[in-house]
Write a protein that holds these residues in place. Structure first.
Motif, mmCIF file in Angstrom:
data_model
loop_
_atom_site.group_PDB
_atom_site.id
_atom_site.type_symbol
_atom_site.label_atom_id
_atom_site.label_comp_id
_atom_site.label_asym_id
_atom_site.label_seq_id
_atom_site.Cartn_x
_atom_site.Cartn_y
_atom_site.Cartn_z
ATOM 1 N N GLY A 47 -22.617 59.655 85.215
ATOM 2 C CA GLY A 47 -22.923 60.885 85.922
ATOM 3 C C GLY A 47 -24.033 61.666 85.262
ATOM 4 O O GLY A 47 -24.103 62.898 85.361
ATOM 5 N N CYS A 48 -24.917 60.937 84.573
ATOM 6 C CA CYS A 48 -25.995 61.584 83.824
ATOM 7 C C CYS A 48 -27.265 60.757 83.966
ATOM 8 O O CYS A 48 -27.271 59.689 84.578
ATOM 9 C CB CYS A 48 -25.620 61.706 82.341
ATOM 10 S SG CYS A 48 -25.445 60.101 81.506
ATOM 11 N N THR A 49 -28.356 61.247 83.390
ATOM 12 C CA THR A 49 -29.598 60.482 83.354
ATOM 13 C C THR A 49 -29.443 59.322 82.378
ATOM 14 O O THR A 49 -28.883 59.484 81.296
ATOM 15 C CB THR A 49 -30.768 61.381 82.914
ATOM 16 O OG1 THR A 49 -30.930 62.424 83.878
ATOM 17 C CG2 THR A 49 -32.062 60.586 82.811
ATOM 18 N N PHE A 50 -29.930 58.165 82.762
ATOM 19 C CA PHE A 50 -29.864 56.979 81.899
ATOM 20 C C PHE A 50 -31.022 56.989 80.914
ATOM 21 O O PHE A 50 -30.829 57.126 79.704
ATOM 22 C CB PHE A 50 -29.890 55.731 82.782
ATOM 23 C CG PHE A 50 -29.912 54.415 82.050
ATOM 24 C CD1 PHE A 50 -29.092 54.187 80.961
ATOM 25 C CD2 PHE A 50 -30.742 53.397 82.481
ATOM 26 C CE1 PHE A 50 -29.102 52.963 80.291
ATOM 27 C CE2 PHE A 50 -30.758 52.165 81.835
ATOM 28 C CZ PHE A 50 -29.945 51.950 80.739
ATOM 29 N N ALA A 51 -32.251 56.852 81.405
ATOM 30 C CA ALA A 51 -33.451 56.914 80.563
ATOM 31 C C ALA A 51 -34.343 58.023 81.101
ATOM 32 O O ALA A 51 -34.553 58.130 82.312
ATOM 33 C CB ALA A 51 -34.193 55.580 80.577
#
Length: 501
Positions: free
Chosen positions: A252-256
């Protein structure tokens, strides 16, 4: 500020690291079923250069690169050769490391292997299943691409138009895609087949899908999010698209924060392929080419642009490197023969200013999405200007100090790009024929075993013979060296020798 081209945003953006002074990078590594080809090498050399530049700019870089050591291609090769998949993977993992060392590519800070990170992958797959982003069918687990709203943003593809790849049939003739909720759904976990490597899982014995490994390993060793995910342009879809989807669906967040990709490589303006007979393995190219020359060729094209490889271009890159080496050797030689009390003949202030300008132009180019061709241009401009300034001159000690400072700037900037010009020059001198040692023993009384020392001994013997008007010995040294491929140039400061082979 450093700017980079972000594949997802499709534009250059200013780079601000997640943690001040630090850079976290994950670059997809090889699938180890064969030696890598020069197209693979282009990607690894490109990101090695980017990493080196970050370090030079003062960042603490953590660089992770995986090894895919379980895969269909590895299993197929093992079956063809009557070996285990583990044996094939071990052989080509070491071959990859050897090839990278030979090409002057730095080791990653962490090099995780897929088979050693199964637990982390199982945890991620379970998280996706629990979050209704994945589903199980007969021991296979698939990611549901429609459960993640951002699918397709990296590659620019609409999920309804995405294709999952080649259609694979089961023994009963039914397509594996028929078991999926959507054609673009992809495997996170594959049920075991007879004779294949397998690990226990909540869904039965099996092995991980290709995409899940990078998600699990980048998370484990860099945390989420991390600064830069890199790889070749061929990985944008489906590999990186799928990586991003499964990772962001799970957390549920930014990966890169940023995605970077290197351009493809062609050979003689054609796509590299075995059918065209232009499929070149890196280790084969390095058997006849200096690694520094290969890197010079690759640096002459921006990392995002297609690179056209040819023997002619490689020879040109080697010649360009040789010109730089000769320029530095010339400065070193003039500096070693500098004379106390000799008149200053160089404009030392201008020379130092030229070196400063080159340094600034280099940094400006590399700050602009790592524009190595423009950075090389700044170096070549300085080389040309220094060559002009010191040509046919005897240097005072003060002149020599300014010239050496410019010379060191050239070497430093090339080193940032991964070209160790001093080591390259030493490598070239290592090619001196061993016959020169016997010649030095015969004509100069040399008793050592180093070819470079033998040449110096011969030059000293020739200088003594000329001073004593022993023209027979002097000519014998000259002719003997010429017969081995050396050229002697007599200057007011003494004799200089070059090796042309």
């Amino acid at each position: 500020m450093i700017k980079l081209y972000d594949t997802k945003l499709r534009r250059k953006v200013g780079f601000t690291p997640l943690e001040q002074g630090k850079v976290s990078m994950y670059v997809c590594g090889p699938t180890v079923y064969n030696r890598i080809h020069i197209g693979n090498a282009r990607t690894f050399i490109s990101f090695d250069t980017i990493r080196r530049y970050f370090i030079w700019r003062g960042f603490d870089v953590t660089y992770v690169q995986n090894v895919t050591d379980v895969d269909d291609k590895i299993i197929t090769r093992a079956a063809q050769e009557g070996r285990t998949a583990a044996e094939v993977a071990a052989e080509y993992t070491q071959a990859f490391i050897d090839d990278m060392h030979a090409a002057g590519v730095m080791d990653p800070d962490v090099r995780p292997k897929a088979t050693e990170e199964i637990d982390a992958m199982l945890d991620l797959v379970q998280q996706l299943v629990d979050g209704d982003h994945a589903y199980e069918v007969d021991g296979d687990v698939y990611f549901d691409v429609r459960s993640y709203d951002g699918y397709g943003q990296l590659s620019g593809r609409d999920v309804e138009e995405a294709e999952s790849g080649h259609r694979t049939l089961r023994a009963d003739g039914q397509g594996l895609e028929d078991r999926k909720r959507h054609e673009a759904d992809f495997a996170l976990w594959k049920a075991a087949k007879p004779g294949e490597p397998a690990w226990d899982s909540p869904w039965g014995p099996g092995r991980p899908g290709w995409h899940i490994e990078c998600s699990a390993m980048s998370h484990k060793y860099l945390g989420l999010p991390f600064d830069i995910h890199g790889g070749g342009a061929d990985l944008v879809f489906p590999h990186h698209e799928n990586e991003r989807a499964q990772s962001e669906a799970a957390c549920g967040c930014t990966f890169a924060n940023h995605w970077m990709h290197s351009g493809m490589l062609q050979v003689n303006s054609e796509k590299m392929s075995k059918s065209l007979g232009n499929f070149l393995l890196l280790h084969e190219v390095l058997e006849t080419t200096r690694p520094a020359a290969l890197r010079m060729l690759m640096l002459q094209t921006h990392y995002r642009s297609p690179l056209d490889f040819s023997v002619e271009r490689l020879d040109e890159a080697d010649a360009a490197l040789t010109r730089i080496e000769n320029a530095l050797k010339n400065i070193d030689w003039l500096a070693s023969n500098a004379t106390d009390g000799a008149p200053d003949v160089l404009d030392s202030v201008s020379l130092r200013a030229l070196a400063t300008d080159a340094h600034e132009d280099f940094m400006s180019a590399m700050d602009d999405d790592f524009n190595a061709p423009a950075a090389l241009g700044a170096i070549f401009t300085l080389v040309g200007e220094v060559n002009t300034m010191v040509a046919d001159k005897s240097l005072s000690v003060a002149d020599a100090e300014a010239a050496v400072a410019a010379r060191n700037t050239i070497a430093e900037l090339l080193g940032v790009l991964g070209v160790d010009v001093d080591a390259a020059a030493a490598e070239a001198s290592a090619d001196y024929p061993l016959e020169v040692i016997a010649l030095a023993e015969q004509l100069a009384g040399y008793g050592g075993s180093d070819a470079e020392e033998a040449v110096e001994a011969l030059l000293e013997a020739r200088a003594r013979a000329r001073a004593e008007k022993d023209w027979g010995t002097a000519d014998g040294v000259r002719d003997g060296l010429a017969g081995l491929g050396f050229v002697i140039e007599d200057t007011p400061q003494g004799a200089r020798v070059s090796y042309e082979g």
